[in-house]
Design an enzyme around this catalytic site. Sequence first.
Site, PDB file in Angstrom:
ATOM      1  N   TYR A  50       0.849  -1.195   0.000  1.00  0.00           N
ATOM      2  CA  TYR A  50       0.000   0.000   0.000  1.00  0.00           C
ATOM      3  C   TYR A  50       0.883   1.242   0.000  1.00  0.00           C
ATOM      4  CZ  TYR A  50      -3.849  -3.130   1.463  1.00  0.00           C
ATOM      5  OH  TYR A  50      -4.779  -4.132   1.549  1.00  0.00           O
ATOM      6  N   PRO A 204     -16.434  -3.948   2.210  1.00  0.00           N
ATOM      7  CA  PRO A 204     -17.835  -4.199   2.565  1.00  0.00           C
ATOM      8  C   PRO A 204     -18.783  -3.167   1.970  1.00  0.00           C
ATOM      9  CG  PRO A 204     -16.665  -3.254   4.424  1.00  0.00           C
ATOM     10  CD  PRO A 204     -15.628  -3.584   3.393  1.00  0.00           C
ATOM     11  N   LYS A 213     -24.069   7.053  -2.268  1.00  0.00           N
ATOM     12  CA  LYS A 213     -23.659   8.411  -2.641  1.00  0.00           C
ATOM     13  C   LYS A 213     -23.598   8.607  -4.154  1.00  0.00           C
ATOM     14  CE  LYS A 213     -19.609   8.057  -0.630  1.00  0.00           C
ATOM     15  NZ  LYS A 213     -18.231   8.373  -0.139  1.00  0.00           N
ATOM     16  N   GLY A 282     -12.347   1.733   5.116  1.00  0.00           N
ATOM     17  CA  GLY A 282     -11.380   2.785   4.860  1.00  0.00           C
ATOM     18  C   GLY A 282     -12.084   4.115   5.042  1.00  0.00           C
ATOM     19  N   GLN A 288     -16.419   9.742   8.910  1.00  0.00           N
ATOM     20  CA  GLN A 288     -16.787   8.479   8.260  1.00  0.00           C
ATOM     21  C   GLN A 288     -16.477   7.297   9.168  1.00  0.00           C
ATOM     22  OE1 GLN A 288     -14.292   9.022   4.777  1.00  0.00           O
ATOM     23  NE2 GLN A 288     -16.088   9.257   3.461  1.00  0.00           N
ATOM     24  N   GLU A 291     -19.107   7.121  12.000  1.00  0.00           N
ATOM     25  CA  GLU A 291     -20.405   6.629  11.516  1.00  0.00           C
ATOM     26  C   GLU A 291     -20.365   5.129  11.254  1.00  0.00           C
ATOM     27  OE1 GLU A 291     -22.914   6.574   7.366  1.00  0.00           O
ATOM     28  OE2 GLU A 291     -21.835   8.420   7.863  1.00  0.00           O
TER      29      GLU A 291
END
Length: 336
Positions: A50, A204, A213, A282, A288, A291
């Site tokens: 990564y 997921p 979105k 991620g 984010q 939530e």
Amino acid sequence: MLGRSGLSVSEVIYGNWLTHGETVDRAAATACVAAALDAGITTFDTADVYAMGEAEAVLGAALRGTRRESVEIATKVCLPTGDGPNDRGLSRKHVFESCHASLRRLGTDYVDLYQAHRFDPRTPLEETLVAFDDLVRQGKVRYVGVSEWTAAQIEQALTVAGELGLTRRIVANQPQYNMLWRVIEPDVLPLCRAEGIGQIVFQPLAQGVLTGKYRPGAAPPAGSRAAAAGRAPRFIGRVLGDAVLDRVQRLRPLADEAGLTMAQLAIAWTLATDGVSGAIIGATRAAQVTENATAAGVRLSPDLLAAIDQTLGDLVDRDPAKTADMFAVKPEWSAA
């Protein structure tokens, strides 16, 4: 619990593919990791490949000051990290060199879970498994796992490990898995359930598609992965067909009725699958993380699960031949 091992992992796991070191600066990454810790996330997933090691370095820096025993760190080895012939694969040379480099970047003496990022057909399986076992014996690795291996490959590894009498058997598999992509269900999941191997699944949210979105016929919203710089738009562009986006929008009333956001519904659906120990999320913003972490502990009713299946219908891909091919998609998924 991670399969039938003694290792506990958080149901929602924080991962940094395509974010740390690429689309998210260090300040935002540090804020996301802090939000994860605040939300009760204890498990963090990364890989040597990564951002060519930068993702590990950023994660290590963000976790600095956190009591090491309070978190579980997972990383991976196999995919190319350089141009040399031994800068890839699962040879003893690359496994050892990659592990030591990962430990340096992460700023830790050991990783809790070390995973073979892909299967390496060029290297004898015995060589790879013994190398992993030696790292366990040296105290640099606590548990071992694989990612995107087929059922046949996992079964072969279990057989070889048993014949060799190795210290640590495979306890984890990291496949792509979500409402749309269910190719592990026919073969991989049944084998892993029988063998006590836990699934730590990635994507997921189908790279954000299942958050709702993205809307049919509309441009990607500003700040979204599809509108970002770097490699992210190339990956998500494969699943932005209007057929998928339209069907995903039909999930919104189901989420509303359950009192969940679309993202929470998708993560909770993944965690409802028997054999799934955790789901990797991620994020580019701390909000984010906060939530999505609340999906842990949410239990979906059988009626809701059935309604999701009925809504998505034939768009769901369950073809086991696509296991280990995370870039394969149904034609109707694509915007091309």
